[in-house]
Every structure is written in structure tokens, then in C-alpha cells.
Scaffold this active site. Structure first.
Site, short mmCIF file in Angstrom:
data_model
loop_
_atom_site.label_atom_id
_atom_site.label_comp_id
_atom_site.label_asym_id
_atom_site.label_seq_id
_atom_site.Cartn_x
_atom_site.Cartn_y
_atom_site.Cartn_z
N SER A 101 33.76 37.52 40.45
CA SER A 101 33.72 38.94 40.74
C SER A 101 32.28 39.38 41.03
CB SER A 101 34.37 39.71 39.59
OG SER A 101 34.64 41.04 39.93
N ASP A 222 44.88 40.12 45.97
CA ASP A 222 43.99 40.57 44.91
C ASP A 222 43.80 42.07 45.06
OD1 ASP A 222 41.84 41.20 43.25
OD2 ASP A 222 40.62 39.47 43.83
N HIS A 251 43.07 39.08 40.33
CA HIS A 251 41.62 39.00 40.40
C HIS A 251 41.03 38.01 39.40
CE1 HIS A 251 37.76 40.50 41.69
NE2 HIS A 251 37.40 40.85 40.46
#
Length: 273
Positions: A101, A222, A251
Site C-alpha cells: 500500500s 481492489d 487490498h
């Protein structure tokens, strides 16, 4: 970075740990709302082949909240400085970096400052920009993220309860609970500040400056990062960048689809069982 002068320096402040005794160092850096425990499914396997470094990001609930300086951490460069400082203190001179991320772009920025510190960067569910722009689909409108900020301020625990299953993306009770717990333990004011730093960032310019081999790993669907972002990043990073699409949703594939992720990592890291 006053906390560097405290007992244990940045290694102690960020609860850094090293597992395994391989000849190569693999760094695992978690994303927004998580902590180092997010790697618990894949860490034991990877530690059989690498010296694996894990740590908590400065915003994690496991880190002293007094160390979080909103002014300093309003930009990704400061996170990249922390990463470099951490590796220096651990005497790491070369590494493979896996950033999830927001940590994906933190690794990219760090690699532009100290390219010799990284021999390969793996970008897991990463994005250089979350807001839509002309000719670019990041997945969120400005009104979407403003609503996120409003919800965090109005009722933090209700927002955590709502956001966690969206981010996890699959009906996996254990993973939702795990992410909800780590996100819910964060200080609401810190979460809001980090959310603004992440969702309002535009780091697309960084990609063309990354000269390290990269692999992008992305779920098919996602909620946070659309699949088109992976292709955009590949184009900007260069033709030798590889893209691996996981046949899953969500995610956080390191929680919800770790067998799939491990199969990809075996190829990427050239692990032969």
C-alpha cells in the site's frame, strides 16, 4: 527525528525485528492501518530463505504516539528517510524491499535517494495517486476522500467498522477482524492525518526516477487501488518492470490470499523449494 537519540534509536522506536539468517535481506513494510503482524502468514516461510526485517510504521498503534510529528509526516519523504535510517542502523547495505500500500511508494522514494540500498522493489497493492485526474484513474473522487475524512472525525469507530471490510474486500471474518483491530487501535487524530497524507498525495513524478528493478503485485479487484493503476505504474517505471495479477479481491492479499501471494513471491524471489 529526535527519537533516534533515544534508547534503541529508530530500531527500538519502530519495534524492528529480524528473522531468519539468510545471506540476503528482505524488508517487509506494511501499509496504512496495519502493523508488522500483517505479515504473519508469509513471514515464517520467507525467513527460511532470507534475513527478514519487519517493523511498525511510525503511525502504528504499537509505536509511542508522541513520536508522530504531524508536520514531519505530512510528506512521504519523511517516511522514506525513516526507512533508510532504519536500514542503516541495522547495518543493511543491500536489500530486497516489499512495500504494501503506501509503503510501496515509500520504497520508491527511498530508492531514488539511496539506489544501492535496494536491488529489487516489490510493490504490493501500491499506488502513486489515489485521486482521479485528467487522463488518470486513481479510483477516488475528491468528494469521496473528503467524506472519508469527515467520517473519521465524526465517529471513528463506526468508520473503522465500515472501512475494514471494504479494504479487505472478501468475506473473510478473521482478516476483517485483524485489520479492524489494528486500524481501530490507532489514535483517531493520527489516522486522520495519515489518511490525508495518503489520499491527497500525488507521487506519479517519482516513478520515472526509480532505476531499480521492480515487480508490481496487484489483486484483480481492489476497492482502494484499481487494476489500471498497475498498468500505469508499469508504463512509468519502464519495460523491465513485471506485473503479477493475483486472481483474488481485496487490498490485503497477504492476509486473504497468502498462498497465492507466496506462489508469486517464490517466482519473483527465485525461491526453489
Amino acid at each position: 527525528m529526535d527519537f533516534l537519540n533515544g534508547e534503541g534509536g529508530i530500531v527500538g522506536a519502530l519495534n524492528a525485528k529480524v528473522y531468519g539468517n539468510g545471506t540476503e535481506t528482505l524488508v517487509l513494510s506494511h501499509g496504512f492501518g496495519s502493523d508488522q503482524t500483517v505479515w504473519h502468514y508469509i513471514l515464517p516461510y520467507l525467513a527460511c530463505y532470507f534475513k527478514v526485517v519487519v517493523f511498525d510504521m511510525i503511525f502504528s498503534a504499537n509505536v509511542n504516539p508522541q513520536l508522530y510529528n504531524p508536520h514531519r509526516y505530512s510528506k512521504f519523504d519523511s517516511y522514506a528517510e525513516d526507512l533508510i535510517c532504519l536500514l542503516d542502523q541495522l547495518n543493511v547495505t543491500s536489500s530486497i524491499y516489499l512495500g504494501h500500500s503506501m509503503s510501496a511508494m515509500i520504497g520508491c522514494i527511498a530508492a531514488t535517494h539511496r539506489p544501492h540500498l535496494f536491488k529489487h522493489i516489490i510493490l504490493l497493492s501500491g499506488s502513486p495517486r489515489y485521486l482521479n485526474a485528467k487522463g488518470y484513474y486513481g479510483g477516488f473522487k475528491r468528494s469521496d476522500v473528503e467524506m472519508v475524512f469527515k467520517d473519521i472525525k465524526q465517529d471513528y469507530h463506526a468508520w473503522v467498522k465500515n472501512f475494514s471490510p471494504q479494504a479487505v474486500g472478501v468475506n473473510d471474518t478473521a482478516s476483517i477482524h485483524e485489520f479492524e483491530c489494528s486500524l481501530g487501535r490507532m489514535k483517531p487524530n493520527i489516522t486522520l492525518h495519515v489518511a490525508k497524507t495518503v489520499f491527497l498525495s500525488d507521487l506519479r513524478w517519482v516513478l520515472r526516477h526509480v532505476k531499480i528493478p521492480c515487480t508490481i503485485i496487484q489483486s484483480e479487484r481492489d476497492f482502494v487501488v484499481p487494476i489500471s493503476v498497475a498498468e500505469y505504474m508499469k508504463h512509468k517505471l519502464g519495460d523491465d518492470t513485471k506485473v503479477e495479477i493475483l486472481k483474488t479481491k481485496g487490498h490485503l492479499p497477504q492476509l486473504t490470499a497468502y498462498p497465492l501471494l507466496l506462489e508469486v513471491l517464490k517466482r519473483v524471489l527465485h525461491i526453489n523449494d
